[in-house]
Design a protein around this motif. Structure first.
Motif, PDB file in Angstrom:
ATOM      1  N   ILE A  75       1.278   9.270   7.530  1.00 26.74           N
ATOM      2  CA  ILE A  75       0.111   8.618   8.133  1.00 26.74           C
ATOM      3  C   ILE A  75      -0.445   9.448   9.285  1.00 26.74           C
ATOM      4  N   LYS A  76       0.424  10.064  10.065  1.00 32.36           N
ATOM      5  CA  LYS A  76      -0.030  10.915  11.169  1.00 32.36           C
ATOM      6  C   LYS A  76      -0.910  12.055  10.674  1.00 32.36           C
ATOM      7  N   SER A  77      -0.602  12.577   9.511  1.00 31.03           N
ATOM      8  CA  SER A  77      -1.370  13.703   8.975  1.00 31.03           C
ATOM      9  C   SER A  77      -2.596  13.254   8.183  1.00 31.03           C
ATOM     10  N   ALA A  78      -2.762  11.939   8.016  1.00 29.98           N
ATOM     11  CA  ALA A  78      -3.860  11.402   7.204  1.00 29.98           C
ATOM     12  C   ALA A  78      -5.189  11.507   7.939  1.00 29.98           C
ATOM     13  N   LYS A  79      -6.241  11.760   7.178  1.00 30.00           N
ATOM     14  CA  LYS A  79      -7.593  11.837   7.729  1.00 30.00           C
ATOM     15  C   LYS A  79      -8.403  10.575   7.459  1.00 30.00           C
ATOM     16  N   GLY A  80      -7.862   9.675   6.658  1.00 33.38           N
ATOM     17  CA  GLY A  80      -8.598   8.471   6.306  1.00 33.38           C
ATOM     18  C   GLY A  80      -8.552   7.387   7.367  1.00 33.38           C
ATOM     19  N   ASN A  81      -9.579   6.542   7.362  1.00 31.75           N
ATOM     20  CA  ASN A  81      -9.598   5.383   8.245  1.00 31.75           C
ATOM     21  C   ASN A  81      -8.721   4.260   7.712  1.00 31.75           C
ATOM     22  N   TYR A  82      -8.445   4.308   6.417  1.00 29.55           N
ATOM     23  CA  TYR A  82      -7.626   3.297   5.758  1.00 29.55           C
ATOM     24  C   TYR A  82      -6.407   3.965   5.134  1.00 29.55           C
ATOM     25  N   ILE A  83      -5.277   3.274   5.234  1.00 27.62           N
ATOM     26  CA  ILE A  83      -4.011   3.792   4.735  1.00 27.62           C
ATOM     27  C   ILE A  83      -3.500   2.897   3.612  1.00 27.62           C
ATOM     28  N   LEU A  84      -3.041   3.506   2.543  1.00 26.51           N
ATOM     29  CA  LEU A  84      -2.356   2.778   1.474  1.00 26.51           C
ATOM     30  C   LEU A  84      -1.004   3.437   1.264  1.00 26.51           C
ATOM     31  N   VAL A  85       0.073   2.702   1.520  1.00 24.45           N
ATOM     32  CA  VAL A  85       1.413   3.238   1.274  1.00 24.45           C
ATOM     33  C   VAL A  85       1.828   2.854  -0.146  1.00 24.45           C
ATOM     34  N   LEU A  86       2.410   3.804  -0.839  1.00 23.90           N
ATOM     35  CA  LEU A  86       2.790   3.607  -2.236  1.00 23.90           C
ATOM     36  C   LEU A  86       4.193   4.144  -2.457  1.00 23.90           C
ATOM     37  N   ASP A  87       5.098   3.302  -2.946  1.00 19.77           N
ATOM     38  CA  ASP A  87       6.453   3.755  -3.244  1.00 19.77           C
ATOM     39  C   ASP A  87       6.436   4.686  -4.450  1.00 19.77           C
ATOM     40  N   ASN A 144       5.116 -12.135   3.256  1.00 21.32           N
ATOM     41  CA  ASN A 144       4.204 -12.726   2.294  1.00 21.32           C
ATOM     42  C   ASN A 144       3.175 -11.733   1.768  1.00 21.32           C
ATOM     43  N   SER A 145       3.585 -10.478   1.731  1.00 17.05           N
ATOM     44  CA  SER A 145       2.782  -9.428   1.122  1.00 17.05           C
ATOM     45  C   SER A 145       3.718  -8.451   0.443  1.00 17.05           C
ATOM     46  N   LEU A 146       3.202  -7.691  -0.482  1.00 22.55           N
ATOM     47  CA  LEU A 146       3.976  -6.556  -0.974  1.00 22.55           C
ATOM     48  C   LEU A 146       4.132  -5.556   0.164  1.00 22.55           C
ATOM     49  N   GLY A 147       5.241  -4.843   0.183  1.00 19.87           N
ATOM     50  CA  GLY A 147       5.399  -3.770   1.165  1.00 19.87           C
ATOM     51  C   GLY A 147       4.353  -2.695   0.956  1.00 19.87           C
ATOM     52  N   THR A 148       3.944  -2.524  -0.284  1.00 19.35           N
ATOM     53  CA  THR A 148       2.868  -1.598  -0.626  1.00 19.35           C
ATOM     54  C   THR A 148       1.554  -2.306  -0.388  1.00 19.35           C
ATOM     55  N   ALA A 149       0.816  -1.861   0.627  1.00 21.94           N
ATOM     56  CA  ALA A 149      -0.405  -2.553   1.023  1.00 21.94           C
ATOM     57  C   ALA A 149      -1.329  -1.575   1.739  1.00 21.94           C
ATOM     58  N   MET A 150      -2.578  -1.998   1.898  1.00 25.98           N
ATOM     59  CA  MET A 150      -3.557  -1.191   2.616  1.00 25.98           C
ATOM     60  C   MET A 150      -3.814  -1.794   3.992  1.00 25.98           C
ATOM     61  N   PHE A 151      -3.977  -0.918   4.993  1.00 29.59           N
ATOM     62  CA  PHE A 151      -4.291  -1.351   6.347  1.00 29.59           C
ATOM     63  C   PHE A 151      -5.062  -0.232   7.039  1.00 29.59           C
ATOM     64  N   LYS A 152      -5.604  -0.528   8.197  1.00 31.91           N
ATOM     65  CA  LYS A 152      -6.381   0.469   8.933  1.00 31.91           C
ATOM     66  C   LYS A 152      -5.444   1.392   9.721  1.00 31.91           C
ATOM     67  N   LYS A 153      -5.784   2.674   9.745  1.00 28.19           N
ATOM     68  CA  LYS A 153      -4.963   3.613  10.513  1.00 28.19           C
ATOM     69  C   LYS A 153      -4.968   3.254  11.998  1.00 28.19           C
ATOM     70  N   GLU A 154      -6.092   2.762  12.482  1.00 29.68           N
ATOM     71  CA  GLU A 154      -6.193   2.350  13.881  1.00 29.68           C
ATOM     72  C   GLU A 154      -5.189   1.256  14.205  1.00 29.68           C
ATOM     73  N   ASP A 191      -4.983 -10.484  -8.633  1.00 29.07           N
ATOM     74  CA  ASP A 191      -4.866  -9.738  -9.884  1.00 29.07           C
ATOM     75  C   ASP A 191      -3.598  -8.897  -9.815  1.00 29.07           C
ATOM     76  N   ALA A 192      -2.917  -8.762 -10.948  1.00 31.52           N
ATOM     77  CA  ALA A 192      -1.699  -7.940 -10.985  1.00 31.52           C
ATOM     78  C   ALA A 192      -2.093  -6.469 -11.084  1.00 31.52           C
ATOM     79  N   LEU A 193      -2.374  -5.875  -9.924  1.00 35.03           N
ATOM     80  CA  LEU A 193      -2.859  -4.499  -9.877  1.00 35.03           C
ATOM     81  C   LEU A 193      -1.761  -3.516  -9.513  1.00 35.03           C
ATOM     82  N   TYR A 194      -0.537  -3.987  -9.468  1.00 35.59           N
ATOM     83  CA  TYR A 194       0.588  -3.156  -9.023  1.00 35.59           C
ATOM     84  C   TYR A 194       1.796  -3.428  -9.899  1.00 35.59           C
TER      85      TYR A 194
END
Length: 275
Positions: A75-87, A144-154, A191-194
């Motif tokens: 995440i530190k090296s990411a340039k995006g405003n939004y982060i998605l962690v994926l196992d 109450n969420s999947l560990g794999t989720a999107m959030f803002k880098k800020e 939706d089952a997107l994962y």
């Protein structure tokens, strides 16, 4: 379009990591980058990662330091405003990023976006998992969420990132508590997107073996939150005790236990005589 940085920590996942990475590359949302963090993997996994390095934005290699550190480094090296962690052993359907970013753009109070998941077990069976999302009230006693989720880098930065001391599991839940404790909401796409592989040697299964030690760490780290929610906290602890007691009684009543108890009766009798 805001950029999404997809972070994939990898530790000894030669069998599945290529599919995971491909699901990130196949996202229909175009403004994205894919960053892999090799967390001290074995030679077999390193060979696979080397073969796909040209497809991704960045491959970071480090000694094994655990999933929290690997995620933070990516995440530190990411340039995006939004982060998605994926196992690295799981994968997304192509539309997830596009649908998730749409939710963030609709409501500024959203801190986390995840989705329903198809749980894929090692015996080939599967099950639909429906996390509920919610505010901090819904996250104090369960994730109450999947560990794999999107959030803002800020928001990741303001919260202090993933806790690198938590190497035995539940680190995503603890991170979400910090994301939500000052307000905001976790939204779940219905939706089952994962697809989430439920492996016997998964981090979650390992975490359950030391569950109470990890819970103690979380409860003490966020003691003010639990003190302010005292009545629900006590009720939650009592329900945990009740559940454990019921499980103990269930085990005692099993035929296998009764049979073993009967077979060992002569041994216990001799032991009493001799000792």
């Amino acid at each position: 379009m805001d950029k999404i940085s997809i972070i994939i920590p990898c530790f000894n996942d030669a069998k599945y990591v290529e599919q995971s990475v491909q699901s990130a590359l196949d996202q229909t949302y175009s403004n994205k980058e894919v960053i892999i963090v090799d967390d001290g993997s074995n030679s077999e996994t390193k060979k696979v990662l080397k073969n796909i390095e040209s497809k991704v934005t960045k491959l970071i290699t480090q000694d094994n330091q655990g999933q929290s550190t690997a995620r933070n480094v990516g995440i530190k090296s990411a340039k995006g405003n939004y982060i998605l962690v994926l196992d690295s052993d799981d994968f997304f359907e192509p539309s997830f990023c596009e649908k998730a970013i749409g939710m963030f753009l609709k409501n500024k109070d959203i801190k986390i976006v995840s989705c329903y998941a198809n749980l894929l077990f090692e015996n080939g069976s599967n099950k639909l998992y429906k996390p509920k999302g919610g505010t901090i009230n819904e996250f104090l006693y369960a994730n109450n969420s999947l560990g794999t989720a999107m959030f803002k880098k800020e928001d990741w930065s303001l919260s202090g990132g993933y806790d690198v001391e938590m190497r035995n599991g539940f680190e995503d839940w603890e991170f979400f508590i910090r994301l939500l404790k000052n307000g905001g909401e976790a939204i779940i796409l219905k939706d089952a997107l994962y697809t989430y592989r439920k492996r016997n040697d998964s981090t979650t299964n390992k975490a359950n073996k030391v569950k109470y030690k990890i819970l103690s760490y979380i409860y003490n780290k966020h003691s003010e939150l639990y003190k302010n929610d005292y009545k629900r906290f006590v009720k939650h602890l009592l329900l945990l005790l009740e559940k454990e007691e019921k499980e103990k009684i269930k085990n005692l009543n099993r035929i296998e236990f009764k049979l073993g108890f009967s077979l060992l009766r002569p041994v216990r009798f001799i032991k009493r005589i001799l000792f």
